[in-house]
Write a protein that holds these residues in place. Sequence first.
Motif, short mmCIF file in Angstrom:
data_model
loop_
_atom_site.label_atom_id
_atom_site.label_comp_id
_atom_site.label_asym_id
_atom_site.label_seq_id
_atom_site.Cartn_x
_atom_site.Cartn_y
_atom_site.Cartn_z
N VAL A 16 0.53 -0.71 -0.48
CA VAL A 16 -0.23 0.28 -0.28
C VAL A 16 0.42 1.62 0.10
O VAL A 16 1.15 1.29 0.96
N VAL A 18 -1.53 -1.33 -4.13
CA VAL A 18 -2.50 -0.59 -3.90
C VAL A 18 -2.95 1.01 -3.87
O VAL A 18 -0.94 0.90 -3.03
N ARG A 19 -2.97 1.90 -4.26
CA ARG A 19 -2.29 3.50 -3.88
C ARG A 19 -3.51 4.01 -2.96
O ARG A 19 -4.65 3.99 -3.27
N VAL A 20 -2.99 4.77 -1.76
CA VAL A 20 -3.93 6.15 -1.72
C VAL A 20 -3.50 7.76 -1.73
O VAL A 20 -1.99 7.24 -1.58
N GLU A 40 -3.58 7.76 4.98
CA GLU A 40 -4.59 6.77 5.14
C GLU A 40 -3.85 4.94 5.01
O GLU A 40 -4.30 4.75 4.72
N VAL A 70 -6.11 1.05 5.09
CA VAL A 70 -6.00 0.02 3.84
C VAL A 70 -5.07 -0.75 4.21
O VAL A 70 -5.31 -2.06 4.29
N THR A 90 -7.03 -3.03 6.52
CA THR A 90 -7.97 -4.38 5.88
C THR A 90 -7.17 -4.85 5.09
O THR A 90 -7.93 -6.26 4.88
N LEU A 91 -5.78 -5.38 4.49
CA LEU A 91 -5.21 -6.10 3.96
C LEU A 91 -5.41 -7.03 4.75
O LEU A 91 -5.07 -8.16 4.33
#
Length: 162
Positions: free
Chosen positions: A25, A56-58, A63, A67, A70-71
């Motif tokens: 992330v 994934v990018r935030v 942030e 994330v 969640t991962l």
Amino acid sequence: MSGHGAPDLGPEHATDCSDLRVAVVAASWHTQVMDGLLDGTRRALADHRVESALEVRVPGTFELPVVAATLATQGYDAVVALGVVIRGGTPHFEYVCSAATDGLTRVALDHHVAVGFGVLTCDTEAQALDRAGLEGSAEDKGYEAAAAALATARVVKQIRSA
């Protein structure tokens, strides 16, 4: 000096981590620095034979923890968190750095998942560029964060199977 006394996590010490599920992330601020961190992370994953990692990018470093958490709940063995915060003229720097550090620590402890801490907290953009793993950089913190996460995930997996 930053990096003094660090363990050698370079390619010659890479282990086979092809059995690990890995996610990355990454924040989006400071494109050149983030591109370097991501490239270093990808090199480390390749050196450790991780063929497929979710990326994934935030928006920003603040942030990253939500994330990453969640991962962590989705069965990943390691989550590599990449970001950069550069000091400005307000206390915003301290708040974001503290929130990201505390949040990522909570992810690791609450979910028992290895979290690679690839968050640069620098006074200047030049310091960030020097740690981003770019050509001419003194350090490759993206590589280091990924290699540390993989080494930790390997230990956790060994303990769980003992």
